[in-house]
Design a protein around this motif. Structure first.
Motif, PDB file in Angstrom:
ATOM      1  N   GLU A 215       0.848  -1.197   0.000  1.00  0.00           N
ATOM      2  CA  GLU A 215       0.000   0.000   0.000  1.00  0.00           C
ATOM      3  C   GLU A 215       0.881   1.243   0.000  1.00  0.00           C
ATOM      4  O   GLU A 215       1.683   1.432   0.913  1.00  0.00           O
ATOM      5  CB  GLU A 215      -0.885  -0.035   1.246  1.00  0.00           C
ATOM      6  CG  GLU A 215      -1.933   1.036   1.286  1.00  0.00           C
ATOM      7  CD  GLU A 215      -2.831   0.867   2.494  1.00  0.00           C
ATOM      8  OE1 GLU A 215      -2.935   1.843   3.261  1.00  0.00           O
ATOM      9  OE2 GLU A 215      -3.396  -0.217   2.679  1.00  0.00           O
ATOM     10  N   LYS A 216       0.722   2.085  -0.996  1.00  0.00           N
ATOM     11  CA  LYS A 216       1.533   3.295  -1.073  1.00  0.00           C
ATOM     12  C   LYS A 216       1.076   4.296  -0.020  1.00  0.00           C
ATOM     13  O   LYS A 216      -0.109   4.455   0.238  1.00  0.00           O
ATOM     14  CB  LYS A 216       1.407   3.929  -2.453  1.00  0.00           C
ATOM     15  CG  LYS A 216       2.012   3.077  -3.539  1.00  0.00           C
ATOM     16  CD  LYS A 216       1.912   3.758  -4.874  1.00  0.00           C
ATOM     17  CE  LYS A 216       2.491   2.862  -5.957  1.00  0.00           C
ATOM     18  NZ  LYS A 216       2.369   3.453  -7.276  1.00  0.00           N
ATOM     19  N   PRO A 217       2.020   4.997   0.617  1.00  0.00           N
ATOM     20  CA  PRO A 217       1.622   5.991   1.617  1.00  0.00           C
ATOM     21  C   PRO A 217       0.941   7.185   0.932  1.00  0.00           C
ATOM     22  O   PRO A 217       1.252   7.504  -0.210  1.00  0.00           O
ATOM     23  CB  PRO A 217       2.940   6.404   2.269  1.00  0.00           C
ATOM     24  CG  PRO A 217       4.006   5.978   1.336  1.00  0.00           C
ATOM     25  CD  PRO A 217       3.458   4.858   0.519  1.00  0.00           C
ATOM     26  N   PRO A 218       0.008   7.840   1.638  1.00  0.00           N
ATOM     27  CA  PRO A 218      -0.670   8.996   1.036  1.00  0.00           C
ATOM     28  C   PRO A 218       0.285  10.179   0.912  1.00  0.00           C
ATOM     29  O   PRO A 218       1.317  10.243   1.582  1.00  0.00           O
ATOM     30  CB  PRO A 218      -1.797   9.296   2.026  1.00  0.00           C
ATOM     31  CG  PRO A 218      -1.346   8.728   3.313  1.00  0.00           C
ATOM     32  CD  PRO A 218      -0.477   7.561   2.974  1.00  0.00           C
ATOM     33  N   PRO A 219      -0.052  11.128   0.050  1.00  0.00           N
ATOM     34  CA  PRO A 219       0.786  12.323  -0.077  1.00  0.00           C
ATOM     35  C   PRO A 219       0.862  13.085   1.252  1.00  0.00           C
ATOM     36  O   PRO A 219      -0.015  12.957   2.101  1.00  0.00           O
ATOM     37  CB  PRO A 219       0.062  13.168  -1.133  1.00  0.00           C
ATOM     38  CG  PRO A 219      -0.914  12.265  -1.784  1.00  0.00           C
ATOM     39  CD  PRO A 219      -1.175  11.139  -0.859  1.00  0.00           C
ATOM     40  N   PRO A 220       1.896  13.861   1.464  1.00  0.00           N
ATOM     41  CA  PRO A 220       2.019  14.614   2.717  1.00  0.00           C
ATOM     42  C   PRO A 220       0.813  15.516   2.949  1.00  0.00           C
ATOM     43  O   PRO A 220       0.304  16.144   2.038  1.00  0.00           O
ATOM     44  CB  PRO A 220       3.281  15.451   2.517  1.00  0.00           C
ATOM     45  CG  PRO A 220       4.033  14.779   1.419  1.00  0.00           C
ATOM     46  CD  PRO A 220       3.032  14.082   0.580  1.00  0.00           C
TER      47      PRO A 220
ATOM     48  N   GLN B 167      -2.149  14.435   3.908  1.00  0.00           N
ATOM     49  CA  GLN B 167      -3.380  13.670   3.777  1.00  0.00           C
ATOM     50  C   GLN B 167      -3.297  12.428   4.654  1.00  0.00           C
ATOM     51  O   GLN B 167      -2.225  11.890   4.890  1.00  0.00           O
ATOM     52  CB  GLN B 167      -3.614  13.248   2.322  1.00  0.00           C
ATOM     53  CG  GLN B 167      -3.961  14.391   1.416  1.00  0.00           C
ATOM     54  CD  GLN B 167      -4.283  13.895   0.010  1.00  0.00           C
ATOM     55  OE1 GLN B 167      -4.143  12.707  -0.281  1.00  0.00           O
ATOM     56  NE2 GLN B 167      -4.705  14.795  -0.839  1.00  0.00           N
ATOM     57  N   ARG B 168      -4.456  11.996   5.138  1.00  0.00           N
ATOM     58  CA  ARG B 168      -4.513  10.801   5.976  1.00  0.00           C
ATOM     59  C   ARG B 168      -4.840   9.588   5.133  1.00  0.00           C
ATOM     60  O   ARG B 168      -5.454   9.689   4.081  1.00  0.00           O
ATOM     61  CB  ARG B 168      -5.596  10.967   7.039  1.00  0.00           C
ATOM     62  CG  ARG B 168      -5.225  12.024   8.068  1.00  0.00           C
ATOM     63  CD  ARG B 168      -6.240  12.051   9.152  1.00  0.00           C
ATOM     64  NE  ARG B 168      -6.285  10.733   9.789  1.00  0.00           N
ATOM     65  CZ  ARG B 168      -6.466  10.542  11.070  1.00  0.00           C
ATOM     66  NH1 ARG B 168      -6.635  11.564  11.855  1.00  0.00           N
ATOM     67  NH2 ARG B 168      -6.494   9.335  11.567  1.00  0.00           N
ATOM     68  N   ARG B 169      -4.446   8.457   5.630  1.00  0.00           N
ATOM     69  CA  ARG B 169      -4.745   7.202   4.960  1.00  0.00           C
ATOM     70  C   ARG B 169      -6.234   6.892   5.110  1.00  0.00           C
ATOM     71  O   ARG B 169      -6.817   7.067   6.174  1.00  0.00           O
ATOM     72  CB  ARG B 169      -3.920   6.098   5.626  1.00  0.00           C
ATOM     73  CG  ARG B 169      -4.123   4.754   5.056  1.00  0.00           C
ATOM     74  CD  ARG B 169      -3.266   3.739   5.834  1.00  0.00           C
ATOM     75  NE  ARG B 169      -3.754   2.413   5.587  1.00  0.00           N
ATOM     76  CZ  ARG B 169      -4.739   1.820   6.241  1.00  0.00           C
ATOM     77  NH1 ARG B 169      -5.315   2.441   7.227  1.00  0.00           N
ATOM     78  NH2 ARG B 169      -5.122   0.620   5.938  1.00  0.00           N
ATOM     79  N   ILE B 170      -6.861   6.403   4.060  1.00  0.00           N
ATOM     80  CA  ILE B 170      -8.274   6.038   4.103  1.00  0.00           C
ATOM     81  C   ILE B 170      -8.364   4.604   4.607  1.00  0.00           C
ATOM     82  O   ILE B 170      -7.768   3.691   4.045  1.00  0.00           O
ATOM     83  CB  ILE B 170      -8.912   6.154   2.703  1.00  0.00           C
ATOM     84  CG1 ILE B 170      -8.833   7.597   2.222  1.00  0.00           C
ATOM     85  CG2 ILE B 170     -10.353   5.682   2.740  1.00  0.00           C
ATOM     86  CD1 ILE B 170      -9.242   7.776   0.775  1.00  0.00           C
ATOM     87  N   LYS B 171      -9.123   4.430   5.709  1.00  0.00           N
ATOM     88  CA  LYS B 171      -9.261   3.101   6.294  1.00  0.00           C
ATOM     89  C   LYS B 171     -10.272   2.278   5.510  1.00  0.00           C
ATOM     90  O   LYS B 171     -11.249   2.794   4.996  1.00  0.00           O
ATOM     91  CB  LYS B 171      -9.729   3.214   7.745  1.00  0.00           C
ATOM     92  CG  LYS B 171      -8.640   3.706   8.674  1.00  0.00           C
ATOM     93  CD  LYS B 171      -9.122   3.995  10.071  1.00  0.00           C
ATOM     94  CE  LYS B 171      -9.826   2.871  10.723  1.00  0.00           C
ATOM     95  NZ  LYS B 171     -10.104   3.093  12.137  1.00  0.00           N
ATOM     96  N   GLN B 172     -10.027   0.973   5.480  1.00  0.00           N
ATOM     97  CA  GLN B 172     -10.977   0.042   4.877  1.00  0.00           C
ATOM     98  C   GLN B 172     -12.154  -0.127   5.832  1.00  0.00           C
ATOM     99  O   GLN B 172     -12.014   0.038   7.044  1.00  0.00           O
ATOM    100  CB  GLN B 172     -10.299  -1.308   4.637  1.00  0.00           C
ATOM    101  CG  GLN B 172      -9.144  -1.262   3.673  1.00  0.00           C
ATOM    102  CD  GLN B 172      -9.612  -1.074   2.253  1.00  0.00           C
ATOM    103  OE1 GLN B 172     -10.675  -1.544   1.874  1.00  0.00           O
ATOM    104  NE2 GLN B 172      -8.823  -0.362   1.476  1.00  0.00           N
ATOM    105  N   PRO B 173     -13.347  -0.470   5.337  1.00  0.00           N
ATOM    106  CA  PRO B 173     -14.514  -0.603   6.220  1.00  0.00           C
ATOM    107  C   PRO B 173     -14.367  -1.673   7.305  1.00  0.00           C
ATOM    108  O   PRO B 173     -14.936  -1.550   8.380  1.00  0.00           O
ATOM    109  CB  PRO B 173     -15.648  -0.981   5.260  1.00  0.00           C
ATOM    110  CG  PRO B 173     -15.193  -0.604   3.912  1.00  0.00           C
ATOM    111  CD  PRO B 173     -13.707  -0.622   3.929  1.00  0.00           C
ATOM    112  N   TRP B 174     -13.600  -2.720   7.068  1.00  0.00           N
ATOM    113  CA  TRP B 174     -13.490  -3.802   8.036  1.00  0.00           C
ATOM    114  C   TRP B 174     -12.483  -3.517   9.141  1.00  0.00           C
ATOM    115  O   TRP B 174     -12.465  -4.207  10.160  1.00  0.00           O
ATOM    116  CB  TRP B 174     -13.093  -5.100   7.327  1.00  0.00           C
ATOM    117  CG  TRP B 174     -11.810  -5.000   6.577  1.00  0.00           C
ATOM    118  CD1 TRP B 174     -11.667  -4.682   5.275  1.00  0.00           C
ATOM    119  CD2 TRP B 174     -10.487  -5.190   7.094  1.00  0.00           C
ATOM    120  NE1 TRP B 174     -10.339  -4.669   4.929  1.00  0.00           N
ATOM    121  CE2 TRP B 174      -9.587  -4.976   6.022  1.00  0.00           C
ATOM    122  CE3 TRP B 174      -9.960  -5.513   8.331  1.00  0.00           C
ATOM    123  CZ2 TRP B 174      -8.216  -5.079   6.176  1.00  0.00           C
ATOM    124  CZ3 TRP B 174      -8.591  -5.617   8.474  1.00  0.00           C
ATOM    125  CH2 TRP B 174      -7.738  -5.404   7.404  1.00  0.00           C
TER     126      TRP B 174
END
Length: 106
Positions: free
Chosen positions: A37-42, A44-51
């Motif tokens: 999984e590539k890290p998000p741009p500076p 921005q937060r990572r989008i969590k998966q629903p589970w």
């Protein structure tokens, strides 16, 4: 008739080989990122998966309940049953510890 019976096992083998064949397994080239999984741009937060939230609440909630039960001594049903049996036997006036009788047969 006999020649067709001899060919039957060979056809069965060929059919099994043909139907069980498939493409080669896919290989994911290593990227160097955790779980690919590539890290998000500076900024921005990572989008969590629903589970993910359900997994965290389930995992840590179960650990908290287990720690609570362990701290109160609810480690097994046998511990509770032994305690309850001792109380009931004492209430009836019976001994709950085994004491061998002294017999002359020894």
């Amino acid at each position: 008739m006999l020649s067709s019976l001899r060919a039957l096992p060979a056809l069965t083998r060929l059919r099994a080989v043909r139907f069980s064949s498939h493409d080669a397994p896919k290989y994911n080239e290593p990227t160097g990122f955790l779980f690919g999984e590539k890290p998000p741009p500076p900024g921005q937060r990572r989008i969590k998966q629903p589970w993910e939230s359900l997994w965290y609440y389930g995992m840590y909630g179960t650990m908290a309940i287990g720690a609570t039960f362990n701290s109160f001594g609810y480690t097994s049903v046998q511990t509770w049953a032994l305690k309850e049996a001792k109380q009931r036997m004492e209430a009836r006036g019976e001994k709950y510890k085994y004491e061998p009788s002294h017999s002359s047969a020894s």
